[in-house]
Motif scaffolding. Structure first.
Motif, short mmCIF file in Angstrom:
data_model
loop_
_atom_site.label_atom_id
_atom_site.label_comp_id
_atom_site.label_asym_id
_atom_site.label_seq_id
_atom_site.Cartn_x
_atom_site.Cartn_y
_atom_site.Cartn_z
N ASP A 107 47.13 8.25 -29.51
CA ASP A 107 47.55 6.95 -30.03
C ASP A 107 48.77 6.44 -29.28
O ASP A 107 49.68 7.22 -28.95
CB ASP A 107 47.86 7.03 -31.52
CG ASP A 107 46.63 7.33 -32.36
OD1 ASP A 107 45.52 6.94 -31.93
OD2 ASP A 107 46.77 7.94 -33.44
N ILE A 108 48.81 5.14 -29.02
CA ILE A 108 49.95 4.57 -28.34
C ILE A 108 51.18 4.56 -29.24
O ILE A 108 52.30 4.81 -28.79
CB ILE A 108 49.62 3.15 -27.86
CG1 ILE A 108 48.53 3.22 -26.78
CG2 ILE A 108 50.85 2.43 -27.32
CD1 ILE A 108 48.06 1.88 -26.28
N ASN A 165 57.42 9.14 -35.68
CA ASN A 165 58.75 9.48 -35.17
C ASN A 165 58.99 10.97 -35.20
O ASN A 165 58.31 11.73 -35.90
CB ASN A 165 59.83 8.76 -35.99
CG ASN A 165 60.01 7.32 -35.57
OD1 ASN A 165 59.85 6.99 -34.40
ND2 ASN A 165 60.33 6.46 -36.52
N ASP A 166 59.99 11.40 -34.42
CA ASP A 166 60.31 12.83 -34.34
C ASP A 166 61.26 13.29 -35.42
O ASP A 166 61.72 14.44 -35.39
CB ASP A 166 60.92 13.13 -32.96
CG ASP A 166 59.93 12.85 -31.83
OD1 ASP A 166 58.72 12.95 -32.09
OD2 ASP A 166 60.38 12.54 -30.72
N ASN A 167 61.62 12.41 -36.39
CA ASN A 167 62.54 12.82 -37.44
C ASN A 167 61.86 13.80 -38.39
O ASN A 167 60.62 13.91 -38.41
CB ASN A 167 63.07 11.60 -38.20
CG ASN A 167 61.96 10.74 -38.77
OD1 ASN A 167 61.08 11.24 -39.46
ND2 ASN A 167 61.98 9.45 -38.46
N LEU A 202 56.89 4.64 -36.82
CA LEU A 202 56.15 4.87 -35.60
C LEU A 202 56.99 4.50 -34.39
O LEU A 202 57.81 3.58 -34.45
CB LEU A 202 54.85 4.04 -35.59
CG LEU A 202 53.81 4.36 -36.67
CD1 LEU A 202 52.65 3.37 -36.59
CD2 LEU A 202 53.30 5.78 -36.54
N SER A 203 56.80 5.25 -33.32
CA SER A 203 57.47 4.98 -32.05
C SER A 203 56.42 4.89 -30.96
O SER A 203 55.39 5.58 -31.01
CB SER A 203 58.47 6.09 -31.71
OG SER A 203 59.55 6.09 -32.60
N LEU A 243 64.75 0.45 -29.89
CA LEU A 243 64.20 1.77 -29.54
C LEU A 243 65.19 2.62 -28.76
O LEU A 243 64.79 3.60 -28.13
CB LEU A 243 62.91 1.59 -28.72
CG LEU A 243 61.78 0.77 -29.34
CD1 LEU A 243 60.69 0.52 -28.32
CD2 LEU A 243 61.22 1.50 -30.56
N ILE A 244 66.45 2.23 -28.79
CA ILE A 244 67.43 2.89 -27.93
C ILE A 244 67.61 4.36 -28.27
O ILE A 244 67.99 5.16 -27.41
CB ILE A 244 68.79 2.13 -28.01
CG1 ILE A 244 69.69 2.54 -26.85
CG2 ILE A 244 69.44 2.34 -29.35
CD1 ILE A 244 69.22 2.12 -25.50
N TYR A 245 67.34 4.75 -29.52
CA TYR A 245 67.51 6.15 -29.92
C TYR A 245 66.21 6.94 -29.82
O TYR A 245 66.26 8.18 -29.75
CB TYR A 245 68.04 6.23 -31.35
CG TYR A 245 69.43 5.65 -31.50
CD1 TYR A 245 70.54 6.30 -30.96
CD2 TYR A 245 69.63 4.44 -32.16
CE1 TYR A 245 71.80 5.76 -31.08
CE2 TYR A 245 70.90 3.90 -32.29
CZ TYR A 245 71.98 4.56 -31.74
OH TYR A 245 73.24 4.02 -31.87
N THR A 246 65.07 6.29 -29.84
CA THR A 246 63.80 7.00 -29.79
C THR A 246 63.13 6.91 -28.43
O THR A 246 62.61 7.89 -27.91
CB THR A 246 62.84 6.44 -30.86
OG1 THR A 246 62.71 5.02 -30.68
CG2 THR A 246 63.38 6.73 -32.26
#
Length: 331
Positions: free
Chosen positions: A72-73, A77-79, A85-86, A291-294
């Motif tokens: 999936d595009i 998130n990695d949290n 979604l990212s 999206l600067i953190y992800t």
């Protein structure tokens, strides 16, 4: 045997070209500019024939095949709670090479398309600004008197207003409504609007050095001789003044393009420059702000492109200055 004919001395432009060619840093910067420009011009080829993506269509619910698996595009998130979604990160493949943005669009393809608009706007603004500044500087410096006073005061007023405040004010007025120029109508999404705004803002910065150069040339012996012979002023400006300020114009050109690129990126980041659905490096940075953190690459990649182009333009301008004033061979 006939003696070999003596070689004619090379002209000043050929000597300047040789001096510029010996400047390795300037030639390297010119190569970087050529590479980035060619890559951006090939954006349609990359998007349609290599990546097979549409960089202007939202693809939030889409997926791609990587190493035989459907991915999936937009991914969780990695949290720890995996909330939200990212977009997918760099894949290392032709499709989504640098990942996707918040709308699921191919970042690499949008970066190339955005570079086309950014480079076109900055080059167009630099040419238009240089033409207007040359006209104002020559007229003010050669005519002097009341004309010089009026033009200089206008330049001083424009100079006193902060650059970005002036540009933002013009953008708000011009982007919010259509502009009618006789039979032509410029919409808010026209690239000619940021070109005109940026060119107008930087006219005083280019007109001042041109005027100073013309003031010095006005006292030159060949100009004084032409005036004493009754040569018309317009002919002196066209045939005597303009050829002698070409070195100044050649040096100012890359500098103005660098300033125009920074101004365009700032205006587009504030949604006052290039308008959707078109893209520029400034609009891509705006897309990557959330999206600067992800996925920091969405904002970092166009930022690095801006830095590379601006740095290369400044190095080329330094190389031109050194080559045209005869000191290029000493570096």
């Amino acid at each position: 045997m006939s003696s070999p004919s003596p070689s004619l001395p090379s002209g000043p432009w050929r000597q300047a070209a040789r001096a510029f060619g010996r400047n390795r840093s300037a030639m390297g910067a010119l190569g970087v500019l050529a590479f980035i420009t060619c890559a951006c011009l090939l954006a349609p080829l990359y998007a349609h024939d290599v990546a097979h993506t549409d960089p202007f269509a939202s693809n939030v619910a889409g997926s791609i095949v990587l190493d035989g698996q459907e991915v999936d595009i937009m991914q969780p998130n990695d949290n720890p709670l995996h909330l939200g979604l990212s977009p997918i990160g760099p894949t290392g493949h032709a499709a989504y090479l640098l990942g996707a943005d918040s709308q699921g669009r191919d970042l690499a393809a949008r970066l190339l398309y955005g570079g086309r608009n950014s480079l076109f706007i900055s080059a167009g603004a630099a040419v238009l600004c240089l033409a207007a500044a040359t006209l104002a500087g020559i007229v003010a410096g050669f005519c002097g008197g009341v004309i010089d006073t009026i033009l200089s005061r206008i330049m001083d007023i424009m100079w006193a207003v902060p650059v970005y405040l002036f540009a933002i004010s013009l953008s708000i007025v011009m982007v919010s409504q259509k502009i009618h120029l006789g039979p032509f109508t410029l919409g808010a999404d026209s690239l000619l609007i940021p070109i005109f705004i940026i060119a107008l803002v930087y006219i005083p910065y280019a007109a001042r050095p041109i005027r100073g150069r013309v003031l010095a040339l006005r006292q030159a012996e060949f100009v004084m001789a032409a005036r004493s012979l009754g040569v018309p002023g317009w002919r002196i400006m066209l045939l005597d003044i303009v050829p002698n300020i070409t070195t100044t114009l050649a040096t100012l050109g890359p500098l103005l393009m660098a300033l125009a690129l920074l101004a365009e990126s700032a205006l587009s980041f504030l949604s006052l420059g290039v308008q959707a659905p078109q893209a520029s490096w400034g609009t891509i940075i705006q897309d990557g702000e959330g999206l600067i953190y992800t996925r920091p690459l969405v904002a970092v990649a166009p930022g690095l492109a801006i830095v590379a182009v601006v740095l290369a333009l400044n190095i080329v301008a330094d190389g031109l200055r050194d080559a045209l004033d005869g000191r290029g061979g000493t570096r």
